[in-house]
Design an enzyme around this catalytic site. Structure first.
Site, PDB file in Angstrom:
ATOM      1  CG  HIS A   1      59.501  21.756  55.901  1.00 41.89           C
ATOM      2  ND1 HIS A   1      58.698  22.881  55.861  1.00 41.89           N
ATOM      3  CD2 HIS A   1      59.481  21.256  54.642  1.00 41.89           C
ATOM      4  CE1 HIS A   1      58.206  23.043  54.639  1.00 41.89           C
ATOM      5  NE2 HIS A   1      58.673  22.066  53.872  1.00 41.89           N
ATOM      6  CG  PHE A   2      65.911  21.030  59.689  1.00 43.17           C
ATOM      7  CD1 PHE A   2      65.512  19.903  58.984  1.00 43.17           C
ATOM      8  CD2 PHE A   2      67.203  21.491  59.493  1.00 43.17           C
ATOM      9  CE1 PHE A   2      66.370  19.249  58.093  1.00 43.17           C
ATOM     10  CE2 PHE A   2      68.085  20.842  58.616  1.00 43.17           C
ATOM     11  CZ  PHE A   2      67.662  19.729  57.914  1.00 43.17           C
ATOM     12  NE  ARG A   3      58.340  19.119  60.435  1.00 40.56           N
ATOM     13  CZ  ARG A   3      57.580  19.397  59.389  1.00 40.56           C
ATOM     14  NH1 ARG A   3      57.212  20.637  59.123  1.00 40.56           N
ATOM     15  NH2 ARG A   3      57.163  18.442  58.599  1.00 40.56           N
TER      16      ARG A   3
ATOM     17  CG  ASN B   1      56.214  24.794  57.433  1.00 41.73           C
ATOM     18  OD1 ASN B   1      57.427  24.838  57.309  1.00 41.73           O
ATOM     19  ND2 ASN B   1      55.504  23.737  57.091  1.00 41.73           N
TER      20      ASN B   1
ATOM     21  CG  HIS C   1      53.494  24.751  48.527  1.00 45.96           C
ATOM     22  ND1 HIS C   1      53.950  23.682  49.261  1.00 45.96           N
ATOM     23  CD2 HIS C   1      52.313  24.341  47.998  1.00 45.96           C
ATOM     24  CE1 HIS C   1      53.089  22.667  49.168  1.00 45.96           C
ATOM     25  NE2 HIS C   1      52.084  23.058  48.414  1.00 45.96           N
TER      26      HIS C   1
ATOM     27  CG  HIS D   1      57.455  21.129  46.312  1.00 46.74           C
ATOM     28  ND1 HIS D   1      56.507  21.984  45.844  1.00 46.74           N
ATOM     29  CD2 HIS D   1      57.508  21.309  47.654  1.00 46.74           C
ATOM     30  CE1 HIS D   1      56.020  22.672  46.865  1.00 46.74           C
ATOM     31  NE2 HIS D   1      56.610  22.291  47.971  1.00 46.74           N
TER      32      HIS D   1
ATOM     33  CG  ASP E   1      59.088  19.531  50.667  1.00 44.11           C
ATOM     34  OD1 ASP E   1      59.182  20.198  51.708  1.00 44.11           O
ATOM     35  OD2 ASP E   1      57.995  19.272  50.118  1.00 44.11           O
TER      36      ASP E   1
ATOM     37  CG  HIS F   1      54.812  14.948  59.552  1.00 38.96           C
ATOM     38  ND1 HIS F   1      54.432  16.127  60.143  1.00 38.96           N
ATOM     39  CD2 HIS F   1      54.828  15.193  58.216  1.00 38.96           C
ATOM     40  CE1 HIS F   1      54.223  17.045  59.213  1.00 38.96           C
ATOM     41  NE2 HIS F   1      54.454  16.504  58.028  1.00 38.96           N
TER      42      HIS F   1
HETATM   43  O1  DOR Z   1      54.077  17.667  52.385  1.00 35.73           O
HETATM   44  C1  DOR Z   1      54.422  18.730  52.849  1.00 35.73           C
HETATM   45  N1  DOR Z   1      54.829  18.844  54.120  1.00 35.73           N
HETATM   46  N2  DOR Z   1      54.391  19.829  52.072  1.00 35.73           N
HETATM   47  C2  DOR Z   1      54.583  21.062  52.586  1.00 35.73           C
HETATM   48  O2  DOR Z   1      54.493  22.008  51.857  1.00 35.73           O
HETATM   49  C3  DOR Z   1      54.853  21.239  54.015  1.00 35.73           C
HETATM   50  C4  DOR Z   1      55.447  20.042  54.579  1.00 35.73           C
HETATM   51  C5  DOR Z   1      55.529  20.031  56.073  1.00 35.73           C
HETATM   52  O3  DOR Z   1      55.957  21.044  56.629  1.00 35.73           O
HETATM   53  O4  DOR Z   1      55.246  19.010  56.677  1.00 35.73           O
END
Ligand code: DOR
Length: 439
Positions: free
Chosen positions: A62-64, A94, A179, A231, A302, A306
């Site tokens: 996830h690179f946001r 996402n 997921h 996962h 994964d 944050h």
């Molecule tokens: O822990 C998680 N964080 N699981 C996910 O499925 C999404 C991810 C996130 O995008 O932070």
């Protein structure tokens, strides 16, 4: 006999075994493997004492970007990847906006071309509103496949009812990444998410994961659609997945293979909080057993960064997810050195496996005609994972302070050196990954 790049005197890890060999790369592709002492090249790397792996492919990050760039962006995320020996990444939908339309996808691919250090592909999110468009969306340039969230994690992507999951699986042909956590059970147990992240795996319990995996396996077989269950965290799911190898492939993460509850929560607090959760030792060893028996196809990180400020919020407001793209290969090399898996098995899980699961065109093998993607490894190097080495914008890792044995010292992508000895080289030049089903 001339090439652009010659990698000489390395110990090559490939399907043939582990052997001394030189590799020549010309016009981005591997053109010769063997004893190449008569060759010359514009650039030579002396890989004496190093292991030469096919480039590591991390098929879940996830690179946001766009929308959440305060946590990460495509430049910092792919820089972290290259620093960790990763040559290609597949990124999740996402972001903000969610990646649901042709425009969202084209925008991500454009951003990738502008700033990615590694090669890249993106998942299109499955949502009620885009189901009819999935067959064409999954054929677009740069698309790794469709991602379906059965349980809500971070963000709003959710397809939790059997009839909706069935619609997604009936619309399209490429493998769908899943997921698997059961949303009704998550909601019913939400009152258990209190006080401390030690309760995270109590709330999101084994049955949450098992139920969802069982449901999606059944629908996959009924619809004849291939799925990739991401996962996996429980031995119960592994027992089920072993019976569905015709339709389902399996991912585990280095963190689920390395950390265990409750210790990780006691030591790391919410830094150990992710979905699905890190569980007790019995599950960790169950994952290893399944891996050793061949149930697992792929290791993915994964990577879900944050900020420290976000993680400092009291549980359960603290967001779930931990970074991992840069530590994936060092951690797994350490497990190799500890006798948990062979170098060839690791190569299968991090290069050949992702290529097989997603039908990647021309990557994942050290063979003539394949892209010159290579991860150079110093298998004996003992190195502490330190914050100063991390390139992710989030600036932390659950593994800082851990000393591992085995370290990626070079990242070569289509014949270009992108990382050497902990330094990024040149400028970003990542390209979309190509797939056999959409050439
Ligand atoms: O822990 C998680 N964080 N699981 C996910 O499925 C999404 C991810 C996130 O995008 O932070």
């Amino acid at each position: 006999m001339r090439a652009d790049l010659l990698i000489k005197n390395g110990t090559v890890v490939s399907a043939r075994g582990i052997e001394q060999a030189d590799i020549a790369i010309e016009n981005e592709k591997i053109v010769a493997i063997g004893s190449l002492s008569s060759w010359s090249a514009s650039e030579e790397i002396d890989a004496s004492g190093l292991h030469v792996f096919p480039g590591v492919i991390d098929s879940q990050v996830h690179f946001r970007e766009p929308g959440l760039e305060h946590k990460e962006d495509l430049a910092t995320g792919t820089a972290a990847a290259a620093m960790g020996g990763v040559t290609a990444i597949f990124e999740m939908p996402n972001t903000k906006p969610l990646t649901l339309t042709a425009q969202d996808m084209a925008d991500k691919v454009r951003r990738g071309r502008e700033k990615a250090w590694t090669d890249f592909a993106f998942f299109i999110g499955a949502a009620a509103e885009n189901v009819p468009n999935l067959p064409s969306l999954e054929r677009q340039e740069g698309v790794a496949g469709v991602k379906l969230f059965m349980g809500s994690s971070t963000g709003s992507l959710l397809v939790d009812r059997d009839e909706d999951i069935r619609k997604v699986l009936e619309n399209g042909v490429r493998r769908v990444a899943i997921h698997a956590e059961d949303e009704p059970r998550l909601l019913a147990r939400q009152h258990l998410a209190v006080d401390t992240p030690v309760n995270h795996p109590v709330w999101r319990d084994v049955e949450c994961a098992r139920l969802a995996t069982e449901r999606v396996l059944r629908i996959a077989r009924e619809t004849g659609r291939r799925i990739h269950v991401l996962h996996i965290t429980t031995k119960e799911e592994m027992a089920l997945l072993a019976k569905y190898k015709d339709v389902a492939t399996v991912e585990v993460t280095p963190q689920h293979l390395t950390l265990q509850a409750p210790d990780c929560y006691e030591e790391l607090g919410s830094y150990a909080q992710m979905n699905p959760p890190i569980r007790e030792e019995a599950h960790r060893s169950g994952l290893w057993e399944a891996l050793q028996q061949g149930v697992v196809d792929v290791i993915g990180s994964d990577h879900a960064p944050h900020t420290k400020e976000e993680k400092a919020k009291p549980y359960p407001q603290s967001p779930s997810g931990m970074p991992g793209v840069q530590t994936l290969f060092p951690l797994m090399l350490d497990h190799c050195n500890n006798g948990k898996l062979s170098l060839q098995h690791l190569m299968d899980l991090t290069s050949a496996g992702p290529a097989r699961v997603y039908g990647i065109a021309g990557k994942g093998r050290l063979s003539l005609g394949f892209d010159g993607d290579i991860t150079l490894v110093d298998l004996k190097r003992k190195q502490k994972i330190e914050e100063s080495w991390l390139a992710s914008k989030c600036g932390w890792s659950p593994f800082t302070g851990k000393t591992v044995t085995g370290w990626p010292v070079g990242t070569i992508i289509r014949g270009r050196q992108v990382m050497r000895d902990g330094q990024l080289l040149g400028s970003s030049a990542g390209q979309p990954v190509r797939f056999q089903e959409t050439l």
